[in-house]
Design a protein around this motif. Structure first.
Motif, PDB file in Angstrom:
ATOM      1  N   GLY A 101       0.769  -1.239   0.000  1.00  0.00           N
ATOM      2  CA  GLY A 101       0.000   0.000   0.000  1.00  0.00           C
ATOM      3  C   GLY A 101       0.795   1.280   0.000  1.00  0.00           C
ATOM      4  N   SER A 102       1.662   1.496   0.997  1.00  0.00           N
ATOM      5  CA  SER A 102       2.379   2.761   1.081  1.00  0.00           C
ATOM      6  C   SER A 102       3.331   2.985  -0.093  1.00  0.00           C
ATOM      7  N   PRO A 103       4.061   1.958  -0.579  1.00  0.00           N
ATOM      8  CA  PRO A 103       4.862   2.157  -1.781  1.00  0.00           C
ATOM      9  C   PRO A 103       4.040   2.575  -2.994  1.00  0.00           C
ATOM     10  N   ILE A 104       2.757   2.224  -3.003  1.00  0.00           N
ATOM     11  CA  ILE A 104       1.904   2.651  -4.109  1.00  0.00           C
ATOM     12  C   ILE A 104       1.766   4.169  -4.119  1.00  0.00           C
ATOM     13  N   GLN A 105       1.674   4.785  -2.943  1.00  0.00           N
ATOM     14  CA  GLN A 105       1.617   6.241  -2.880  1.00  0.00           C
ATOM     15  C   GLN A 105       2.892   6.852  -3.460  1.00  0.00           C
ATOM     16  N   VAL A 106       4.038   6.303  -3.094  1.00  0.00           N
ATOM     17  CA  VAL A 106       5.323   6.785  -3.597  1.00  0.00           C
ATOM     18  C   VAL A 106       5.401   6.617  -5.112  1.00  0.00           C
ATOM     19  N   ALA A 107       4.995   5.441  -5.594  1.00  0.00           N
ATOM     20  CA  ALA A 107       5.075   5.146  -7.013  1.00  0.00           C
ATOM     21  C   ALA A 107       4.142   6.043  -7.830  1.00  0.00           C
ATOM     22  N   SER A 108       2.942   6.270  -7.325  1.00  0.00           N
ATOM     23  CA  SER A 108       1.995   7.103  -8.075  1.00  0.00           C
ATOM     24  C   SER A 108       2.509   8.534  -8.202  1.00  0.00           C
ATOM     25  N   LYS A 109       3.144   9.031  -7.158  1.00  0.00           N
ATOM     26  CA  LYS A 109       3.742  10.375  -7.214  1.00  0.00           C
ATOM     27  C   LYS A 109       4.869  10.403  -8.242  1.00  0.00           C
ATOM     28  N   PHE A 110       5.681   9.338  -8.273  1.00  0.00           N
ATOM     29  CA  PHE A 110       6.765   9.231  -9.248  1.00  0.00           C
ATOM     30  C   PHE A 110       6.192   9.215 -10.660  1.00  0.00           C
ATOM     31  N   SER A 111       5.133   8.441 -10.872  1.00  0.00           N
ATOM     32  CA  SER A 111       4.489   8.384 -12.189  1.00  0.00           C
ATOM     33  C   SER A 111       4.003   9.758 -12.627  1.00  0.00           C
ATOM     34  N   ASP A 112       3.396  10.469 -11.690  1.00  0.00           N
ATOM     35  CA  ASP A 112       2.864  11.797 -12.003  1.00  0.00           C
ATOM     36  C   ASP A 112       3.975  12.768 -12.381  1.00  0.00           C
ATOM     37  N   GLU A 113       5.046  12.768 -11.615  1.00  0.00           N
ATOM     38  CA  GLU A 113       6.141  13.712 -11.856  1.00  0.00           C
ATOM     39  C   GLU A 113       6.927  13.383 -13.118  1.00  0.00           C
ATOM     40  N   ASN A 114       6.979  12.107 -13.475  1.00  0.00           N
ATOM     41  CA  ASN A 114       7.796  11.680 -14.613  1.00  0.00           C
ATOM     42  C   ASN A 114       6.980  11.264 -15.830  1.00  0.00           C
ATOM     43  N   LYS A 115       5.636  11.383 -15.714  1.00  0.00           N
ATOM     44  CA  LYS A 115       4.760  10.981 -16.821  1.00  0.00           C
ATOM     45  C   LYS A 115       5.115   9.583 -17.318  1.00  0.00           C
ATOM     46  N   LEU A 116       5.163   8.661 -16.351  1.00  0.00           N
ATOM     47  CA  LEU A 116       5.514   7.277 -16.636  1.00  0.00           C
ATOM     48  C   LEU A 116       4.387   6.376 -16.134  1.00  0.00           C
ATOM     49  N   VAL A 117       3.861   5.537 -17.007  1.00  0.00           N
ATOM     50  CA  VAL A 117       2.722   4.685 -16.643  1.00  0.00           C
ATOM     51  C   VAL A 117       3.161   3.552 -15.715  1.00  0.00           C
ATOM     52  N   GLN A 303      -1.479   0.325 -29.552  1.00  0.00           N
ATOM     53  CA  GLN A 303      -2.278   1.395 -30.143  1.00  0.00           C
ATOM     54  C   GLN A 303      -1.583   2.760 -30.056  1.00  0.00           C
ATOM     55  N   CYS A 304      -0.430   2.810 -29.414  1.00  0.00           N
ATOM     56  CA  CYS A 304       0.247   4.075 -29.158  1.00  0.00           C
ATOM     57  C   CYS A 304       1.626   4.096 -29.809  1.00  0.00           C
ATOM     58  N   LYS A 305       1.894   5.118 -30.583  1.00  0.00           N
ATOM     59  CA  LYS A 305       3.189   5.244 -31.238  1.00  0.00           C
ATOM     60  C   LYS A 305       4.258   5.666 -30.240  1.00  0.00           C
ATOM     61  N   ASN A 306       5.459   5.114 -30.430  1.00  0.00           N
ATOM     62  CA  ASN A 306       6.621   5.512 -29.630  1.00  0.00           C
ATOM     63  C   ASN A 306       6.406   5.321 -28.126  1.00  0.00           C
ATOM     64  N   PHE A 307       5.535   4.392 -27.775  1.00  0.00           N
ATOM     65  CA  PHE A 307       5.285   4.069 -26.369  1.00  0.00           C
ATOM     66  C   PHE A 307       4.931   5.317 -25.555  1.00  0.00           C
ATOM     67  N   SER A 308       4.042   6.094 -26.090  1.00  0.00           N
ATOM     68  CA  SER A 308       3.612   7.336 -25.435  1.00  0.00           C
ATOM     69  C   SER A 308       2.856   7.047 -24.144  1.00  0.00           C
ATOM     70  N   SER A 309       3.324   7.627 -23.038  1.00  0.00           N
ATOM     71  CA  SER A 309       2.639   7.457 -21.759  1.00  0.00           C
ATOM     72  C   SER A 309       1.288   8.138 -21.761  1.00  0.00           C
ATOM     73  N   GLU A 310       1.203   9.293 -22.399  1.00  0.00           N
ATOM     74  CA  GLU A 310      -0.071  10.020 -22.465  1.00  0.00           C
ATOM     75  C   GLU A 310      -1.114   9.193 -23.197  1.00  0.00           C
ATOM     76  N   CYS A 311      -0.715   8.594 -24.307  1.00  0.00           N
ATOM     77  CA  CYS A 311      -1.623   7.754 -25.081  1.00  0.00           C
ATOM     78  C   CYS A 311      -2.010   6.511 -24.286  1.00  0.00           C
ATOM     79  N   ALA A 312      -1.030   5.875 -23.648  1.00  0.00           N
ATOM     80  CA  ALA A 312      -1.307   4.662 -22.880  1.00  0.00           C
ATOM     81  C   ALA A 312      -2.280   4.933 -21.740  1.00  0.00           C
ATOM     82  N   SER A 313      -2.084   6.068 -21.053  1.00  0.00           N
ATOM     83  CA  SER A 313      -2.998   6.432 -19.975  1.00  0.00           C
ATOM     84  C   SER A 313      -4.418   6.590 -20.497  1.00  0.00           C
ATOM     85  N   GLU A 314      -4.548   7.266 -21.595  1.00  0.00           N
ATOM     86  CA  GLU A 314      -5.872   7.487 -22.195  1.00  0.00           C
ATOM     87  C   GLU A 314      -6.528   6.172 -22.579  1.00  0.00           C
ATOM     88  N   LYS A 315      -5.754   5.254 -23.166  1.00  0.00           N
ATOM     89  CA  LYS A 315      -6.311   3.973 -23.603  1.00  0.00           C
ATOM     90  C   LYS A 315      -6.733   3.101 -22.417  1.00  0.00           C
TER      91      LYS A 315
END
Length: 356
Positions: A101-117, A303-315
């Motif tokens: 659980g708690s590492p999930i909070q850390v990871a989600s913040k990392f994802s947000d700051e780095n735009k990484l899925v 479905q996403c070119k160049n492994f786009s994180s923005e596209c992957a999130s949307e899908k």
């Protein structure tokens, strides 16, 4: 698939891999040592099955998947250092995990700051980042079920809470308290503890007047032992992480009658059969969720070119009635839920069983 066919399939896959030089790297941040290593091992097993399946179908965007594992021991600081290494050194396009659980909070913040899925096979606290997803139903739904069960089935009017003093524990504490009081119950005491605490007796003595004690911790074995030692006869509730072999090993007979919530997951027969054939054991829910996590990344990145994180999130947010190893998932953009409910289970004769 018998053993000969398995060997032939693996040989063919290795031959195909030898003809390709490009790979796509996906990180995995899970506990491979420590008290939750058993779950990490099962998650790794499932991911290796998923990797084999994906690479057998020509990989993702015609690049074979390479999984890079990092041992987090379910600790936040190890999670963040692992993610930094995976992103900056290994150049991953996405990651799977964490489990706790708690590492999930850390990871989600990392994802947000780095735009990484990132996709976790486990705990779902709702929307923490538009780049972070989970394979389970909402934790708040779990705590709502526990509170309602206490009031409606156990006829409890008072409760006590003993919780791990981290993001995971505080989230469970607040959600349980909210729903228990909404139902007319009264919270008598709420006691926190840290990783260094081994003696819970003083806190437990404060709970003895309550009808129910909710323990927001994934390995409550020693707490159950100390309750028995103090001869405190309170009905004990826990959350899904308590379905942990380590808890039974520690608590033994003191775990009998322990009540807890757990996700209702129907693991797909095909995945279950393959897992048993390969590893000789039944898969846990988190293993099925991990298998789905990699396959969903395959599905969206195709479905996403160049492994786009923005596209992957949307899908991922557009997923509807996705049939996975851990059941059918439909993503809810408002709640960040995937449509999986919780049920009540108990420990009976040393085994985790559904409450009937």
């Amino acid at each position: 698939m018998n053993k000969i066919m398995t060997i032939i399939a693996i040989a063919l896959l290795f031959t195909a891999c030898a003809e390709k030089t490009e790979t796509v790297k996906i990180g995995v941040v899970i506990p491979l040592s420590g008290p939750f290593a058993d779950f990490g091992e099962r998650i790794q097993n499932a991911l290796e099955l998923a990797k084999f399946d994906v690479n057998s179908q020509d990989g993702i965007n015609r690049q074979f998947v390479e999984l890079i594992y990092e041992d987090t021991q379910c600790k936040g600081e190890k999670t963040i250092s692992s993610l930094n290494k995976l992103k900056n050194f290994d150049n991953i396009v996405a990651y799977i995990g964490p489990f706790c659980g708690s590492p999930i909070q850390v990871a989600s913040k990392f994802s947000d700051e780095n735009k990484l899925v990132g996709v976790s096979p486990n705990v779902n606290f709702g929307l923490l980042s538009t780049y972070f997803f989970n394979m389970l139903g909402l934790v708040e739904s779990e705590d709502k079920l526990l509170a309602e069960f206490a009031i409606e089935e156990l006829n409890a009017s008072t409760a006590a809470i003993l919780y791990h003093d981290n993001f995971f524990g505080v989230f469970h504490r607040d959600a349980f308290k909210k729903y228990f009081e909404e139902k007319g119950g009264k919270l008598l005491v709420s006691e926190a503890f840290t990783d260094s605490d081994l003696d819970f007796r003083s806190s437990l003595l404060k709970t003895k007047e309550a009808d129910v004690l909710f323990i927001a911790y994934s390995n409550p074995g020693e707490i159950l032992n100390q309750l028995a030692e103090l001869n405190i006869n309170v009905t004990v509730l826990g959350q899904s992480g308590a379905e942990n072999p380590e808890m039974l090993r520690i608590a033994k007979e003191n775990a009998e009658g322990f009540l807890y919530s757990f996700p209702r997951v129907t693991i797909a027969d095909k995945f279950k059969e393959t897992y048993v054939e390969q590893y000789g054991d039944l898969p846990v829910n988190a293993a099925a969720g991990a298998y789905d996590a990699l396959n969903i990344l395959d599905y969206v990145f195709e479905q996403c070119k160049n492994f786009s994180s923005e596209c992957a999130s949307e899908k991922i947010q557009q997923l509807k009635e996705y049939e996975g190893a851990s059941g059918t998932m439909t993503f809810n953009k408002e709640t960040w839920d995937v449509g999986k409910e919780y049920i009540m289970k108990t420990v009976r004769n040393g085994k985790f069983v559904e409450l009937t």
